[in-house]
Design an enzyme around this catalytic site. Structure first.
Site, PDB file in Angstrom:
ATOM      1  N   TYR A 213       0.814  -1.225   0.000  1.00  0.00           N
ATOM      2  CA  TYR A 213       0.000   0.000   0.000  1.00  0.00           C
ATOM      3  C   TYR A 213       0.842   1.265   0.000  1.00  0.00           C
ATOM      4  CZ  TYR A 213      -4.618  -2.061   0.830  1.00  0.00           C
ATOM      5  OH  TYR A 213      -5.804  -2.721   0.713  1.00  0.00           O
TER       6      TYR A 213
ATOM      7  N   ASP B  71      -6.241  -7.183   4.013  1.00  0.00           N
ATOM      8  CA  ASP B  71      -7.383  -6.541   3.346  1.00  0.00           C
ATOM      9  C   ASP B  71      -8.248  -7.605   2.678  1.00  0.00           C
ATOM     10  OD1 ASP B  71      -8.959  -4.428   2.233  1.00  0.00           O
ATOM     11  OD2 ASP B  71      -7.920  -4.746   0.319  1.00  0.00           O
TER      12      ASP B  71
ATOM     13  N   ASP C 253     -12.234  -9.346   4.113  1.00  0.00           N
ATOM     14  CA  ASP C 253     -13.501  -9.366   3.351  1.00  0.00           C
ATOM     15  C   ASP C 253     -13.996 -10.806   3.207  1.00  0.00           C
ATOM     16  OD1 ASP C 253     -13.276  -6.591   2.935  1.00  0.00           O
ATOM     17  OD2 ASP C 253     -14.114  -6.755   0.910  1.00  0.00           O
TER      18      ASP C 253
ATOM     19  N   LYS D  74       3.542 -15.429   2.326  1.00  0.00           N
ATOM     20  CA  LYS D  74       3.766 -16.156   1.062  1.00  0.00           C
ATOM     21  C   LYS D  74       5.260 -16.429   0.971  1.00  0.00           C
ATOM     22  CE  LYS D  74       2.303 -17.783  -2.925  1.00  0.00           C
ATOM     23  NZ  LYS D  74       1.415 -18.983  -3.011  1.00  0.00           N
TER      24      LYS D  74
HETATM   25  C1  IPM Z   1     -10.310  -1.385   3.969  1.00  0.00           C
HETATM   26  C2  IPM Z   1     -10.562  -0.754   2.637  1.00  0.00           C
HETATM   27  C3  IPM Z   1      -9.420   0.203   2.323  1.00  0.00           C
HETATM   28  C4  IPM Z   1      -8.160  -0.628   2.253  1.00  0.00           C
HETATM   29  C5  IPM Z   1      -9.591   1.032   1.030  1.00  0.00           C
HETATM   30  C6  IPM Z   1     -10.858   1.861   1.071  1.00  0.00           C
HETATM   31  C7  IPM Z   1      -8.406   1.895   0.753  1.00  0.00           C
HETATM   32  O1  IPM Z   1     -10.723  -1.716   1.651  1.00  0.00           O
HETATM   33  O2  IPM Z   1     -10.169  -0.659   4.955  1.00  0.00           O
HETATM   34  O3  IPM Z   1     -10.247  -2.615   4.037  1.00  0.00           O
HETATM   35  O4  IPM Z   1      -7.850  -1.250   1.218  1.00  0.00           O
HETATM   36  O5  IPM Z   1      -7.450  -0.680   3.255  1.00  0.00           O
HETATM   37 MG    MG Z   2     -10.800  -3.711   2.406  1.00  0.00          MG
END
Ligand code: IPM
Ligand code: MG
Length: 369
Positions: A141, A247, A251, A191
């Site tokens: 990032y 990240d 999800d 990884k």
């Molecule tokens: C999260 C989101 C953020 C990230 C985005 C909005 C930049 O997906 O907080 O998980 O990737 O960290």
């Molecule tokens: Mg995210």
């Protein structure tokens, strides 16, 4: 207790979920006799529109003067074509960096009454309880260079996965500290069969593990971890991983709880000023429709009460109110795609009532004890 809370609603449903969370916090303040002072700041797309900058200086100053920060979400199609420095996400990333919010905690656990909302089979999601500890201020990032380049006359592109050893160490320490308060098992996800950064990560994980003899450490490759989270999620206690892997895996893990709209998070800093935000994004498709699930943000506020203010009882009261409301069958659209869903504001009202009711009962019990 007197506290100042910086609110950064951001874009899309961010505003809706933060607005109702403030109402819930006001109810908590009233019942437990606290004074919460709220300050609003701009971030993301709205900040670009109004100030020409996704993270205006005054927002940073406001946050630094607060005791804790609650953020909604940033982003939306309106700004998708903007150059990289004028993207809403830059605001959030810059804030994480500026405040050194390096440890993002994302608890994943089953809500009993939502077990049927998960697309996974009951026997897999029953009793899941783990926390993802995502490194938040390094890795892909933030690594430089991150740009389009000319490579021997050809169009090419580069992103950089960069970590200082000390950055790896501090996130692992956070994970081990948390694990030592829980079931004492750390799964470090990497990884290492491909990436040098992951091989160093493993080395550091071993070093840190040696300081916590009561905690067991297991290394897991990220592709396998992605499978294990679905296949046997009960095996996890604390999962620690670098920014991008965290990240993606968080999800994925939200599917266990029934909806991304349930997932809260805390981003902890080295300075003691922490930020709380739902894991979900700005959901432009439903923005402004009063349909978003506010629970992720409300539960993030509970994390704030516990972590930043030490208000354990108040945090539990919110969590219990959420459980009670879910048990009573209340569902927002994400949790009841075929049913008759509740609006954002109605869900928050129900949670406020549950809080107040419970408190009333407590008071009666105290009066007779
Ligand atoms: C999260 C989101 C953020 C990230 C985005 C909005 C930049 O997906 O907080 O998980 O990737 O960290
Ligand atoms: Mg995210």
């Amino acid at each position: 207790m007197k506290k100042t809370i910086a609110l950064l609603p951001g874009d899309g449903i961010g505003k809706e979920v933060v607005d109702v969370t403030v109402e819930v916090l006001k109810t908590v303040a009233e019942h437990f006799h606290h004074q919460f002072h709220f300050e609003y700041g701009l971030i993301g797309g709205e900040a670009i529109d109004q100030k020409g900058n996704p993270l205006p200086e005054e927002t940073i100053t406001m946050c630094k003067n607060a005791d804790a920060i609650i953020l909604g979400a940033v982003g939306g199609p309106k700004w998708d074509q903007n150059p990289v420095h004028q993207r809403p996400e830059r605001g959030l990333l810059a804030l994480r960096k500026e405040l050194d919010l390096y440890a993002n905690l994302r608890p994943i656990h089953t809500f009993e009454s939502l077990i049927d909302s998960s697309p996974l089979k009951k026997e897999y999601v029953n009793g899941v309880d783990f926390v993802i500890v995502r490194e938040l201020t390094g890795g892909l990032y933030f690594g430089k260079p991150s740009e389009r380049v000319d490579y021997q006359g050809e169009e090419a592109v580069v992103d950089t996965l960069f970590y200082k050893r000390q950055e790896i160490e501090r996130i692992l320490v956070t994970a081990f500290e948390i694990a030592s308060q829980r079931r004492k098992h750390v799964t470090s996800v990497d990884k290492a069969n491909v990436l040098e950064s992951s091989r160093v990560w493993r080395e550091v994980a071993e070093e840190v593990a040696a300081r916590y003899p009561e905690v067991t450490l297991e290394h897991m490759l990220v592709d396998n971890a992605a499978m294990q989270i679905i296949r046997s999620p009960r095996q996890f206690d604390v999962v620690v991983t670098e920014n991008m892997f965290g990240d993606i895996l968080s999800d994925e893990a939200s599917v266990i709880t029934g909806s991304l709209g349930m997932l809260s998070s805390a981003s902890l800093s080295s300075t003691g000023l922490h930020l709380y935000e739902p894991v979900h994004g700005s959901a432009p498709d439903i923005a402004g429709e009063n349909r978003a699930n506010p629970i992720a943000t409300i539960l993030s506020a509970a994390m704030m009460l516990r972590q930043s203010f030490g208000l354990e009882e108040e945090a539990k009261a919110i969590e219990k109110a959420v459980d009670n409301v879910l048990n009573s069958g209340a569902r927002t659209a994400d949790l009841a795609p075929y049913g008759n869903p509740m609006s954002t504001t109605r869900m928050a009202e129900e949670i406020k009532h549950a809080l107040a009711d419970d408190h009333a009962i407590l008071n009666i019990m105290e009066a007779y004890s």
